[in-house]
Design a protein around this motif. Structure first.
Motif, PDB file in Angstrom:
ATOM      1  N   MET A  96       0.840  -1.200   0.000  1.00 47.10           N
ATOM      2  CA  MET A  96       0.000   0.000   0.000  1.00 47.10           C
ATOM      3  C   MET A  96       0.873   1.248   0.000  1.00 47.10           C
ATOM      4  N   LYS A  97       0.510   2.191  -0.860  1.00 38.00           N
ATOM      5  CA  LYS A  97       1.274   3.433  -0.948  1.00 38.00           C
ATOM      6  C   LYS A  97       0.740   4.438   0.076  1.00 38.00           C
ATOM      7  N   ILE A  98       1.659   4.967   0.877  1.00 41.54           N
ATOM      8  CA  ILE A  98       1.310   5.785   2.043  1.00 41.54           C
ATOM      9  C   ILE A  98       1.803   7.217   1.869  1.00 41.54           C
ATOM     10  N   GLY A  99       1.008   8.150   2.351  1.00 43.74           N
ATOM     11  CA  GLY A  99       1.451   9.521   2.525  1.00 43.74           C
ATOM     12  C   GLY A  99       1.374   9.869   4.004  1.00 43.74           C
ATOM     13  N   LEU A 100       2.423  10.458   4.543  1.00 41.22           N
ATOM     14  CA  LEU A 100       2.411  10.898   5.942  1.00 41.22           C
ATOM     15  C   LEU A 100       2.123  12.390   5.977  1.00 41.22           C
ATOM     16  N   ILE A 101       1.143  12.781   6.775  1.00 35.42           N
ATOM     17  CA  ILE A 101       0.792  14.194   6.890  1.00 35.42           C
ATOM     18  C   ILE A 101       0.848  14.602   8.358  1.00 35.42           C
ATOM     19  N   PHE A 102       1.348  15.808   8.608  1.00 31.99           N
ATOM     20  CA  PHE A 102       1.672  16.224   9.973  1.00 31.99           C
ATOM     21  C   PHE A 102       0.865  17.455  10.380  1.00 31.99           C
TER      22      PHE A 102
END
Length: 331
Positions: free
Chosen positions: A1-7
């Motif tokens: 699964m392709k993930i994006g981390l957002i803060f």
């Protein structure tokens, strides 16, 4: 699964943030201990009004966000040591203040203590930039709901000689407007007449507007001496919505550090193109975003941009464990 981390960014703060992670995660505890007793007291016991003060909010949110990030890595290692290698992290992004957490997680800011120092100065300078000669905050922000062009037309029609700008382009139906208080009152009145819903935000001043120019200059000068590194993963810039290192090709280490310092100085007084960031993440194949830090505001915004994108978050033990469980089930 392709993930994006957002803060998480400013406005996500709440009393008690980080306490569960501090009590249950050794790596989260280590991060918060590095921040010191004052920051821990603000996070765990600070009142809503106290946490609204910019010079307090920024180091607190950065600290809790980095504690949550480290707790996530720790929990992943504990639950499934192979999971981290199987996750494809396409890129990272942070909303305003959160961009510093993204840069830390991506190795651009190599020392969390340096990151804490940066955001502490940033909060102080942005707070000062928003003060009038009488020492009272002269700016604020409102979230406007409706068509972006209609909101910006309203801004243009009432700004006169004041400070009034669209500064956070959050989703197809939400644009945040910042400015001096008189201009914002004119905007709210005109927005009501045009049936544009406008809600005041719990922030201390007019972030990302030209009011922040003095803070941006000080911040840029300070960042020049912070030895910033090229991120080890793609970081989507708040002010371009693209890879922040676009245009830095061929630069040596000193040139890279200067490039990022100039960009992040400018960020303090430039609009945040969050809708475009999420759209670009989706175009890059991101299937799931994990919001890291206090609150779930960004997850809610993501759903308004890409309804089918899976959203997870990490702010306490329940959300941490649910996130890791979901990642294991989908690896």
């Amino acid at each position: 699964m392709k993930i994006g981390l957002i803060f998480a960014g400013q406005g996500a703060q709440y009393t008690g943030m980080g306490k569960e992670l501090y009590d249950n995660s050794s790596r989260a505890k280590e991060i918060m201990n590095l921040a010191g007793e004052q920051v821990k007291e603000w996070c765990f016991e600070g009142t809503k009004e106290m946490l609204r003060q910019t010079h307090i909010t920024q180091p607190c949110i950065y600290t809790v966000t980095m504690a949550a990030y480290e707790a996530l890595l720790e929990e992943i290692e504990k639950q499934d040591s192979d999971l981290l290698n199987s996750l494809e992290i396409v890129g990272l992004a942070g909303f305003s203040l959160g961009e510093y957490a993204a840069l830390t997680a991506a190795g651009s800011i190599t020392d969390i203590r340096k990151g804490m120092e940066i955001v502490t100065h940033r909060g102080t300078w942005m707070n000062e930039a928003g003060l009038g000669e009488d020492g009272v905050q002269r700016g604020s922000m409102v979230a406007a709901f409706g068509d972006r062009k209609a909101i910006l037309d309203c801004v243009d029609d009432v700004k006169e000689d004041g400070v009034l700008q669209g500064v956070n382009f959050n989703s197809p139906v939400q644009t945040v407007v910042a400015g001096d208080k008189e201009s914002l009152e004119r905007f709210k009145a005109e927005a009501k007449a045009r049936k544009i819903k406008a809600i005041p935000l719990s922030v201390g001043t007019a972030f990302h507007s030209k009011m922040m120019a003095p803070a941006a200059a000080k911040l840029q000068d300070f960042l020049m001496d912070c030895d910033l590194k090229a991120p080890n993963k793609k970081v989507y810039s708040d002010i371009t919505a693209e890879d922040m290192m676009k245009g830095a090709e061929g630069l040596d280490e000193a040139g890279v550090s200067k490039f990022i310092a100039e960009l992040m100085g400018k960020q303090a007084m430039s609009p945040v193109y969050w809708q475009e960031i999420i759209e670009n993440m989706a175009a890059d194949g991101v299937e799931c975003v994990i919001e890291i830090g206090p609150g779930t505001t960004l997850c809610g915004i993501v759903k308004k941009i890409k309804e089918d994108m899976l959203t997870l978050h990490v702010q306490d033990m329940e959300s941490l464990q649910n996130t890791v469980k979901t990642l294991i089930e989908n690896k």
